[in-house]
Design a protein around this motif. Sequence first.
Motif, PDB file in Angstrom:
ATOM      1  N   ASP A   4      15.276  50.644   1.681  1.00 12.60           N
ATOM      2  CA  ASP A   4      16.681  50.614   1.839  1.00 12.60           C
ATOM      3  C   ASP A   4      17.128  49.242   2.457  1.00 12.60           C
ATOM      4  N   VAL A   5      16.146  48.614   3.065  1.00 18.51           N
ATOM      5  CA  VAL A   5      16.487  47.309   3.680  1.00 18.51           C
ATOM      6  C   VAL A   5      16.780  46.297   2.707  1.00 18.51           C
ATOM      7  N   LEU A   6      15.524  46.227   1.705  1.00 15.84           N
ATOM      8  CA  LEU A   6      15.436  45.357   0.860  1.00 15.84           C
ATOM      9  C   LEU A   6      16.456  45.383  -0.362  1.00 15.84           C
ATOM     10  N   GLU A   7      17.024  46.577  -0.550  1.00 16.24           N
ATOM     11  CA  GLU A   7      18.106  46.749  -1.556  1.00 16.24           C
ATOM     12  C   GLU A   7      19.450  46.128  -0.752  1.00 16.24           C
ATOM     13  N   ALA A   8      19.432  46.297   0.554  1.00 19.69           N
ATOM     14  CA  ALA A   8      20.538  45.595   1.239  1.00 19.69           C
ATOM     15  C   ALA A   8      20.709  44.070   1.010  1.00 19.69           C
ATOM     16  N   ILE A   9      19.415  43.547   1.043  1.00 20.72           N
ATOM     17  CA  ILE A   9      19.460  42.040   0.952  1.00 20.72           C
ATOM     18  C   ILE A   9      19.678  41.772  -0.425  1.00 20.72           C
ATOM     19  N   ASN A  10      19.205  42.428  -1.623  1.00 24.45           N
ATOM     20  CA  ASN A  10      19.451  42.027  -2.834  1.00 24.45           C
ATOM     21  C   ASN A  10      19.076  43.275  -3.918  1.00 24.45           C
ATOM     22  N   ILE A  11      19.856  44.264  -4.125  1.00 21.18           N
ATOM     23  CA  ILE A  11      19.588  44.934  -4.947  1.00 21.18           C
ATOM     24  C   ILE A  11      18.981  44.811  -6.358  1.00 21.18           C
ATOM     25  N   ASP A  12      19.382  43.682  -6.863  1.00 21.07           N
ATOM     26  CA  ASP A  12      18.913  43.495  -8.173  1.00 21.07           C
ATOM     27  C   ASP A  12      17.363  43.084  -8.204  1.00 21.07           C
ATOM     28  N   ALA A  13      16.728  42.578  -6.915  1.00 20.71           N
ATOM     29  CA  ALA A  13      15.410  42.287  -7.253  1.00 20.71           C
ATOM     30  C   ALA A  13      14.437  43.067  -6.755  1.00 20.71           C
ATOM     31  N   VAL A  14      14.714  44.639  -6.573  1.00 14.97           N
ATOM     32  CA  VAL A  14      13.766  45.546  -6.017  1.00 14.97           C
ATOM     33  C   VAL A  14      13.134  46.490  -7.156  1.00 14.97           C
ATOM     34  N   GLY A  15      13.319  45.977  -8.339  1.00 19.14           N
ATOM     35  CA  GLY A  15      12.903  47.121  -9.404  1.00 19.14           C
ATOM     36  C   GLY A  15      11.542  47.590  -9.201  1.00 19.14           C
ATOM     37  N   GLU A  16      10.535  46.618  -8.992  1.00 18.68           N
ATOM     38  CA  GLU A  16       9.218  47.060  -8.828  1.00 18.68           C
ATOM     39  C   GLU A  16       9.115  48.096  -7.704  1.00 18.68           C
ATOM     40  N   PHE A  17       9.638  47.808  -6.603  1.00 19.29           N
ATOM     41  CA  PHE A  17       9.719  48.645  -5.254  1.00 19.29           C
ATOM     42  C   PHE A  17      10.188  50.027  -5.712  1.00 19.29           C
ATOM     43  N   LEU A  18      11.321  49.973  -6.555  1.00 21.42           N
ATOM     44  CA  LEU A  18      11.818  51.348  -6.967  1.00 21.42           C
ATOM     45  C   LEU A  18      10.810  51.964  -7.845  1.00 21.42           C
ATOM     46  N   ASP A  19      10.025  51.354  -8.700  1.00 18.87           N
ATOM     47  CA  ASP A  19       9.057  52.037  -9.477  1.00 18.87           C
ATOM     48  C   ASP A  19       7.811  52.582  -8.483  1.00 18.87           C
ATOM     49  N   MET A  20       7.492  51.731  -7.369  1.00 21.14           N
ATOM     50  CA  MET A  20       6.419  52.165  -6.448  1.00 21.14           C
ATOM     51  C   MET A  20       6.980  53.574  -5.898  1.00 21.14           C
TER      52      MET A  20
END
Length: 253
Positions: free
Chosen positions: A45-61
């Motif tokens: 949730d914090v990483l998405e707040a910083i830049n939602i376009d750059a967390v694809g791998e985190f979403l997969d995990m």
Amino acid sequence: MNFPVELDVFRGPLDLLLYLVRKHEVDITEIPIAQIAEQFIEHLDVLEAINIDAVGEFLDMASLLLETKSRLVLPRVEEEAEQWTDPREGLVEQLLSYKRYKDAAGLLEARSLEWQQQRSRLANDLPARRVDASEQPIREVELWDLVSALGRIMREKSVVRPASVVYDETPIHVYMGKVQQRLNTQEKAAFSDLFDAGVHKSAMIGIFLAILELIKRRRVHVEQSSEIGEIWVSHGEQFDAPLDLNDLDEYEG
């Protein structure tokens, strides 16, 4: 708000996962999936707040963790139980491989620092080169400790989300200056005290990114007495050095 900041510094979802496993002080082969998945999503949730376009791998995990959690709690009939394999096995294999890689990298870095302390260069026969501050590692306090602390601060201090979109166009060096100004009056400040209550989430992200930049440039130093204790920010060895703004364009809002 849009801070086009590169998230390479976060090193990927396996790094976060390994951090959470170590935080629970459990064997990698016995990952408490339910707890880990919940905390992983909190960090996400914090990483998405910083830049939602750059967390694809985190979403997969995160999806993999939730799927694994579901498979662990599903009831199994006797026939299936005989052929059942722990759904964590693949994840554990990835984590062990990543840990070996990270441990080896840490060992090489430690040996390099030790060698540099034992041998000195008698003549400077290398051309001057500029150090890329964005590639300098964050030490003492792990980056994930800061992300976790930011998550708690955002939940406790941020205002209610407004109906309209709020854009923060404050340059990152302005936030850096505010943090350093605070430390000019006191040599040591609690990480949580650098975020005023009631400010918008975008301002909190700006302050957080500013602190990361100050750490990379060794202008501030962060330390934590215990895993659940307060994170303290103090003067770094380059605290009074002139600030070069030429490589801060990527952070402009």
